[in-house]
Design a protein around this motif. Structure first.
Motif, short mmCIF file in Angstrom:
data_model
loop_
_atom_site.label_atom_id
_atom_site.label_comp_id
_atom_site.label_asym_id
_atom_site.label_seq_id
_atom_site.Cartn_x
_atom_site.Cartn_y
_atom_site.Cartn_z
N TRP A 1 -76.50 -24.89 -71.74
CA TRP A 1 -76.53 -23.76 -72.67
C TRP A 1 -77.54 -22.71 -72.22
O TRP A 1 -77.31 -21.50 -72.39
N GLU A 2 -78.64 -23.15 -71.64
CA GLU A 2 -79.65 -22.21 -71.16
C GLU A 2 -79.10 -21.35 -70.02
O GLU A 2 -79.37 -20.15 -69.94
N ARG B 1 -76.98 -18.69 -71.53
CA ARG B 1 -77.80 -17.64 -72.14
C ARG B 1 -78.39 -16.73 -71.06
O ARG B 1 -78.37 -15.50 -71.20
N CYS C 1 -74.79 -19.07 -77.82
CA CYS C 1 -75.54 -19.68 -76.71
C CYS C 1 -76.25 -20.97 -77.11
O CYS C 1 -77.22 -21.37 -76.46
N SER C 2 -75.77 -21.62 -78.14
CA SER C 2 -76.33 -22.92 -78.53
C SER C 2 -75.22 -23.74 -79.16
O SER C 2 -74.26 -23.20 -79.74
N ARG D 1 -74.41 -16.78 -86.00
CA ARG D 1 -75.52 -16.34 -85.17
C ARG D 1 -75.94 -14.94 -85.62
O ARG D 1 -75.14 -14.16 -86.14
#
Length: 820
Positions: free
Chosen positions: A480-481, A484, A653-654, A672
């Motif tokens: 996920w990082e 992002r 993004c999570s 979000r």
């Protein structure tokens, strides 16, 4: 003290051994050249192609400074130190150098390595392909040059974007640093833009660094013959980018099918597997335009990089490509600059003395080497029906792709640039990809005007867009990082004037290999690693990653990919075809299918934007801050971006449904936060709900959709879903008009391929919405081409806070007006 020495074609100021030259390309673009104890250089630039000059400037002098002004900008030079300040036509300060001067040159000697043709070469296989290292060499003096440093004084309230695509996930570059060298996950462009209305291009091809941190605000260059840079003034971001393209060349049109869905993986094993995949997409009625053949398509054995098909796995290349074409799918093939194992392509280049010192990497800086390399690609691939190129490993001397612990940034810089300098001039190590792309583009243009060039490449440099390149972000991991971080990196790449960027949707590496620092995905279940090099048939057990946590990440990545210049799924460890994520009626499959279908609905919008890239130096993938520079809140947005004028895209993004190992997330909120820039009203693309700008809202974000907002005063042309981009040539267009402000959109059409557009073979329809009058004007069509659909149904949808109203008209090329 600097004194005026010359003022005809350029302004030259002299201070002892220091020489400062200011010239203009246009009234908005200045070239600054600084040298010491040597004349200004006369060698042509590899980056800048224009020879235009502009001489309509005025010089004024006083005791303390010399000013040079055009109708668009003014440059003031401090007589004592040579420090320069840049102003727009109203006198507003844009940027300045520090009072002490800001331009520094340090003499250095440049050496090069000379290798014997019979020198021992050790070739070895890495995760990133074969690498070849030559033995002993003789190090000889080449020339005297400089290290250079260019300092800046930025304003407190400005944001900076550009310098290419890297790993860190930086958006606004204020307070940051960048190491500017080429590597698997670094694609460098030595150009940045500011929200204050200017851009700076450094004409240098060596290692560089950028700093705006505790060490100062500057660019340092390892090797230059002189300090040479361009200052571009523009009232809007698009004006600045246009100035950059005036310097470096325009971007040609990519084929229309390049904007459809691209299916890839590491790797399809044989021709039958690839045709079966396309056939299955067609059976499922999931759109697809391009399928990609990754590395090792060449004949089996120890050879690497031969540009021809393996006769066992691809026994009938022309029949194979024709079968794909009969299903209206195109083929992209991976080619490498590295050749080993005494394969015929390597042998030919060696015999002609056209290899670099490791005897395995062709010398892309040499005209004859590029010509021969293209002839090989044409002979083995293009003449057999291949449609497009994947120029992999276009930074061929990457050297840090090993070990369990990621080297520190300063170590990586040293490791990679030291390896490049073994074989490439120290002043050119960043430019290999630029020359490599040039050879492919010029070679194909000479043999065919029917197919537009498209080159997917892992490295980039300033001006590479003129060779029809799309740069992707390298071999990233499935986390996920990483997703992002990818968002601001893509924005920064395109802010640097290079219009086409993409990435491996889903991440290249899915699983985690503790022995390798870069193979750090989060999902192991069902993953296989690299495809076995020896197999000739696909593994029937290779059915995809089974971790529902990855399925969620992949689905969200697909949402994001819809709004990128190239929409491409790719990676190792597991296949990525849609049926690897369920079947129709299941949530992940349906969400992925919806993303692909949305992409095809947007093709008229996307292809019209592509035309503006070519015709007007437009940028599809945009930093919110560069379109809303006066809204300081936008300056540090890193997980929102603009896709053309009509979409603000806000990826998730999570995780909201599953953690790794398919562990369900209980009671998560499927929303979000989204910031809506001030100065516009915003529509939720999915619900038509209207919000005032200047606020943060909580946006609905279930698995099946990505938060997307449309600014009031937008026009979006859409089409029905089709199985490939031109499946229904006369399909009706849905023209959405988002009311609340005036709007314009230029709807573009051409043959979709070939270079007829360069001769005016295209059509344009200008759509203008006049909000106060409630009237849409569809202008008379301009231009034309042989395949033009002259009569088309337009379904016009007027959208406002009060709801939707629809008008259906038949447009035949004449001006037409319709009201709400």
């Amino acid at each position: 003290m600097f004194a005026l020495e010359k003022s005809n074609e350029s302004v030259v100021l002299q201070n002892g051994k220091q020489s400062l030259r200011i010239s203009f390309v246009t009234g908005s673009t200045a070239r600054i050249t600084f040298t010491e104890d040597k004349p200004f250089g006369v060698k042509p630039s590899f980056i800048v192609t224009t020879s235009s000059t502009y001489n309509n400037y005025r010089i004024t002098e006083n005791a303390g400074s010399i000013s040079i002004a055009t109708e668009a900008m003014k440059i003031a030079v401090d007589r004592q130190t040579g420090a320069m300040s840049f102003f727009d036509s109203s006198g507003r300060l844009l940027m300045r150098e520090p009072e002490r001067g800001g331009k520094w040159l340090t003499p250095k000697a440049v050496y090069r390595n000379v290798y014997r043709k019979d020198a021992a070469v050790a070739a070895g296989m890495s995760i990133d392909g074969v690498r070849a290292v030559a033995g002993e060499s003789e190090r000889v003096f080449d020339r005297h040059a400089f290290e250079a440093k260019l300092e800046f004084v930025f304003s407190e309230n400005e944001a900076l974007f550009g310098l290419g695509s890297h790993e860190e996930g930086y958006g606004n570059l204020r307070g940051k640093s960048r190491d500017l060298y080429q590597q698997n996950m670094k694609a460098v462009v030595p150009y940045f833009v500011s929200t204050k209305g200017y851009g700076i291009l450094v004409d240098c091809s060596s290692l560089m660094t950028f700093h705006d941190d505790a060490y100062g605000s500057y660019i340092w260059a390892d090797v230059v013959d002189e300090l040479d840079y361009y200052f571009i003034q523009g009232d809007r971001f698009d004006d600045i980018t246009r100035g950059y393209h005036e310097l470096t060349g325009g971007a040609p049109m990519l084929p229309k099918w390049a904007f459809g869905y691209v299916q890839s993986k590491e790797r399809y094993v044989n021709a039958r597997e690839m045709t079966d995949v396309v056939r299955e997409y067609r059976r499922r009625e999931i759109p697809l335009d391009l399928i990609v053949l990754d590395w090792k398509s060449w004949p089996a054995g120890d050879a690497w990089g031969q540009k021809s098909f393996d006769p066992e796995r691809f026994p009938d290349p022309k029949g194979f490509t024709q079968e794909l074409h009969d299903m209206h799918a195109k083929l992209m093939v991976s080619i490498w600059p590295i050749m080993t194992g005494n394969c015929p392509d390597q042998r030919e280049l060696l015999d002609r003395g056209l290899m670099l010192g490791n005897q395995s990497t062709y010398n892309a800086f040499d005209d004859d080497a590029r010509r021969i390399y293209w002839e090989q690609a044409n002979r083995g691939l293009f003449s057999n029906g291949v449609d497009s190129w994947w120029c992999d490993c276009s930074e061929p001397f990457e050297a840090d792709w090993t070990g369990a612990v990621k080297p520190e940034p300063h170590e990586r810089l040293t490791i990679n640039t030291r390896q490049s300098k073994q074989y490439i001039d120290e002043g050119l190590i960043n430019a290999y990809s630029l020359f490599h792309a040039r050879g492919i583009y010029e070679g194909q243009r000479k043999v065919s005007g029917k197919k537009r060039v498209i080159n997917l490449t892992r490295s980039s440099y300033a001006g590479q867009h003129r060779y029809a390149t799309v740069t992707w972000s390298g071999d990233i991991s499935a986390t996920w990082e990483t997703l992002r971080r990818s968002i601001p990196e893509g924005v920064n790449f395109c802010a640097a004037g290079e219009p086409y960027w993409s990435l491996d949707i889903g991440g290249f590496f899915i699983k985690n290999d503790p022995k390798l620092w870069f193979w750090r995905g989060d999902y192991d279940n069902g993953c296989r690693g690299l495809t076995d090099a020896s197999i000739t048939e696909p593994d029937p057990k290779d059915n995809g990653c089974t971790d529902l946590g990855y399925w969620e990440l992949y689905t969200r990545w697909m949402h994001y990919g819809v709004f990128l210049p190239m929409f491409r799924s790719h990676g190792t460890d597991a296949p990525r075809e849609i049926w690897r994520f369920g079947e129709p009626g299941t949530p992940f499959y349906d969400a992925i299918a919806a993303s692909i279908r949305l992409r095809y609905r947007l093709i008229p919008y996307i292809y019209s934007l592509a035309a503006q890239v070519t015709l007007s130096s437009y940028t599809m993938l945009r930093a919110v801050a560069l379109d809303f520079p006066d809204d300081a809140t936008t300056h540090d947005l890193i997980d929102q971006f603009l896709f053309g004028p009509a979409f603000m895209v806000c990826p998730v993004c999570s995780p909201m449904y599953y953690l790794r190992n398919s562990e369900p997330i209980r009671d998560s909120v499927k929303r979000r936060d989204v910031y809506l820039p001030r100065g516009r009203r915003w529509y939720d693309f999915w619900t038509d709900e209207v919000y005032e700008g200047g606020q943060t809202v909580s946006a609905d974000a279930p698995l099946e959709k990505i938060p997307v907002f449309v600014p009031a005063g937008s026009i979006i042309p859409m089409s029905p879903v089709m199985q490939y981009v031109d499946a229904i040539p006369d399909a009706p267009y849905e023209i959405r008009v988002y009311r609340g402000a005036d709007a314009e959109f230029n709807l573009y059409e051409d043959a979709g391929d070939s270079y007829g557009y360069e001769n005016g073979e295209y059509a344009m329809v200008k759509l203008s919405w006049h909000d106060a009058a409630g009237e849409l004007v569809i202008a008379e069509r301009t231009g034309g081409f042989s395949m033009l659909v002259k009569s088309r149904e337009y379904q016009i949808v007027f959208i406002s806070a009060q709801g939707r109203k629809t008008r259906t008209v038949r447009y035949t090329g004449q001006e037409f007006r319709t009201c709400v």
